[in-house]
Design an enzyme around this catalytic site. Sequence first.
Site, PDB file in Angstrom:
ATOM      1  N   ASP A 194       0.715  -1.265   0.096  1.00 14.18           N
ATOM      2  CA  ASP A 194       0.036  -0.085  -0.003  1.00 14.18           C
ATOM      3  C   ASP A 194       0.794   1.363   0.061  1.00 14.18           C
ATOM      4  O   ASP A 194       1.607   1.426   0.996  1.00 14.18           O
ATOM      5  CB  ASP A 194      -0.865   0.092   1.117  1.00 14.18           C
ATOM      6  CG  ASP A 194      -1.831   1.267   1.173  1.00 14.18           C
ATOM      7  OD1 ASP A 194      -1.318   2.334   0.907  1.00 14.18           O
ATOM      8  OD2 ASP A 194      -3.053   1.026   1.615  1.00 14.18           O
ATOM      9  N   HIS A 195       1.068   1.881  -1.160  1.00 13.97           N
ATOM     10  CA  HIS A 195       1.940   2.988  -1.241  1.00 13.97           C
ATOM     11  C   HIS A 195       2.119   4.188   0.019  1.00 13.97           C
ATOM     12  O   HIS A 195       2.833   4.891   0.099  1.00 13.97           O
ATOM     13  CB  HIS A 195       2.261   3.536  -2.584  1.00 13.97           C
ATOM     14  CG  HIS A 195       0.946   4.398  -2.985  1.00 13.97           C
ATOM     15  ND1 HIS A 195      -0.159   4.357  -3.473  1.00 13.97           N
ATOM     16  CD2 HIS A 195       1.324   5.649  -3.039  1.00 13.97           C
ATOM     17  CE1 HIS A 195      -0.804   5.221  -3.692  1.00 13.97           C
ATOM     18  NE2 HIS A 195       0.101   6.356  -3.315  1.00 13.97           N
ATOM     19  N   HIS A 257      -5.717   2.765   1.542  1.00 14.22           N
ATOM     20  CA  HIS A 257      -5.103   4.178   1.812  1.00 14.22           C
ATOM     21  C   HIS A 257      -5.608   4.957   3.207  1.00 14.22           C
ATOM     22  O   HIS A 257      -4.809   4.990   4.102  1.00 14.22           O
ATOM     23  CB  HIS A 257      -4.532   5.293   0.885  1.00 14.22           C
ATOM     24  CG  HIS A 257      -4.296   4.531  -0.449  1.00 14.22           C
ATOM     25  ND1 HIS A 257      -3.420   3.461  -0.700  1.00 14.22           N
ATOM     26  CD2 HIS A 257      -4.490   4.838  -1.803  1.00 14.22           C
ATOM     27  CE1 HIS A 257      -3.104   3.106  -1.835  1.00 14.22           C
ATOM     28  NE2 HIS A 257      -3.708   4.142  -2.508  1.00 14.22           N
TER      29      HIS A 257
HETATM   30  C1  BG6 Z   1      -3.716   5.017  -6.045  1.00 10.99           C
HETATM   31  C2  BG6 Z   1      -5.019   5.184  -6.764  1.00 10.99           C
HETATM   32  O1  BG6 Z   1      -3.583   3.877  -5.338  1.00 10.99           O
HETATM   33  O2  BG6 Z   1      -3.541   6.126  -5.247  1.00 10.99           O
HETATM   34  C3  BG6 Z   1      -5.081   6.253  -7.461  1.00 10.99           C
HETATM   35  O3  BG6 Z   1      -5.434   3.879  -7.439  1.00 10.99           O
HETATM   36  C4  BG6 Z   1      -4.933   7.579  -6.788  1.00 10.99           C
HETATM   37  O4  BG6 Z   1      -6.579   6.392  -8.014  1.00 10.99           O
HETATM   38  C5  BG6 Z   1      -3.531   7.261  -6.025  1.00 10.99           C
HETATM   39  O5  BG6 Z   1      -4.713   8.511  -7.616  1.00 10.99           O
HETATM   40  C6  BG6 Z   1      -3.216   8.491  -5.299  1.00 10.99           C
HETATM   41  O6  BG6 Z   1      -2.062   8.301  -4.497  1.00 10.99           O
HETATM   42  P1  BG6 Z   1      -1.150   9.533  -4.123  1.00 10.99           P
HETATM   43  O7  BG6 Z   1       0.065   9.110  -3.406  1.00 10.99           O
HETATM   44  O8  BG6 Z   1      -0.847  10.620  -5.210  1.00 10.99           O
HETATM   45  O9  BG6 Z   1      -2.081  10.265  -2.883  1.00 10.99           O
END
Ligand code: BG6
Length: 507
Positions: A194-195, A257
């Site tokens: 989960d990034h 997230h």
């Molecule tokens: C991804 C989603 O996991 O996270 C995207 O699939 C989203 O839809 C993105 O835009 C948002 O990531 P960050 O790091 O830009 O908040």
Amino acid sequence: MTATLTNPLRVGLRQERVISPQCLVIFGASGDLTHRKLIPALFELFRQRRLPSEFAVLGCARRPWSDEEFRAKMEQALAPVIAEDPAAWTTFCGGLFYEPVDLQKDEDVVRLGKRLEQIDRQRATRSNRTFYMSVSPNYYGSGCRALAAAGVLADPKRSRVVIEKPFGRDFASAQDLNRIVNSCAKENQIFRIDHYLGKETVQNILVLRFANTIFEPIWNRNYISSVQITAAETVGVEERAGYYESAGALRDMVQNHLTQMLALTAMEPPGRYEPESIRNEKAKVLQAARLAEEAEPWKCCVRGQYGPGGNSADPLAGYRQEPGVDPNSTTETYVSMKLFIDNWRWQGVPFYLRTGKRMPKRLSEVVLTFREAPVHLFDSAGAGPTANQLILRIQPNEGADFRFEVKAPGSGMRSRPVDMDFSYDESFGEPSDEGYVRLLADAMLGDPTLFTRSDEVEAAWRLYTPLVELIEQQPWQLPVYPYEARTWGPAAADSLLARDGLLWRRP
Ligand code: BG6
């Protein structure tokens, strides 16, 4: 004799960790994620000298590319970064390889095994392998089975699998997928990524809470009246309608997230900074979480979908007009909801979650609002006495903000709110690494702390099951309200908080 208070285990954890010689295999290497996130993150690790010299990347996908074609594609995509350090790229690029592989075809899997052995000989990668599943989620299970059948997951010390989100579509499918992957490899070989957990500021929630004495005593229902967790984006669906149409904001952002931010904000202190201690506490708090109205979930959740907006200089299409989107689509691009956590720390404290695309600002934050002072001795110089707030800015302008009342200058005794601000940029002066840099390094090191364990992912799906079922079985109960692009979502979302006498924060 002086007593030593240093715990040798903690010293061990503090030492710089070294990635062993290895080959990172990316399945789905022709997709966006590879050139947008994975290769840039690996190149960054290389430039930081954190990759061993015995290292290789093997890109795999169905396209019949050669090593040279793969390298050229990556070079094209990373051109601005490469321009900063072309010599480093030349060396790094020598470790990029490509093999056309369809994991559904036995003969391809056999060929993959041979190529891996060849790379071991060529780059001295010693059969250490990290397999990264960046393929369509439908293939996670069969992909793991193919790798297990080929025998390349047999040694838990030498092989791991990284699995991108979404991990399942609902509780039942997440359980099924867990059963499959756990039959192919041990849980400590599986890295569900989960990034958001790779973001410095998300990790900082733990440090802020558990490295200071001032927060923990008041981090509970006695002092905190509500919590808001927001992830707002300015972008629309971009070119991802194929995936997004069947996901929507609930599956795309909330289940993973936002839930991870919730878990870190609400968990109990772990016994030590050690993967299973942290993950036990996260799983426990998610198991105690529930929708505010489980029996009538439509009362505690609002869905929205962006319509056209912007201005004449920058007109924005509505979601239904985006390429690849069904003109009658009912997929939500916005969702907000109210949750409770039924445990001693949080009982009765509402947690409000919201996320949306095409909002006026890109912003992720956690806002803890404290109870108001029991007696107002002073008149307010502002709109009224404000409650103290701690705002954890996840992005952008990473940092934290504490809002409290002070005496307004002048002869009277009136109070007004001020902000005490911590900014990562000002304090440390250097940009933090992209989430994928940290997470790829951790996966290759075999450190699962920042990855989601099977019970956590199931608890997260269980939490949203009443909503998932409602959307699938009785969608009319949870209508998708339109909102103009570049606004903060549908008016119904304001009513969700207004019923509790509250407002969404509008930074
Ligand atoms: C991804 C989603 O996991 O996270 C995207 O699939 C989203 O839809 C993105 O835009 C948002 O990531 P960050 O790091 O830009 O908040």
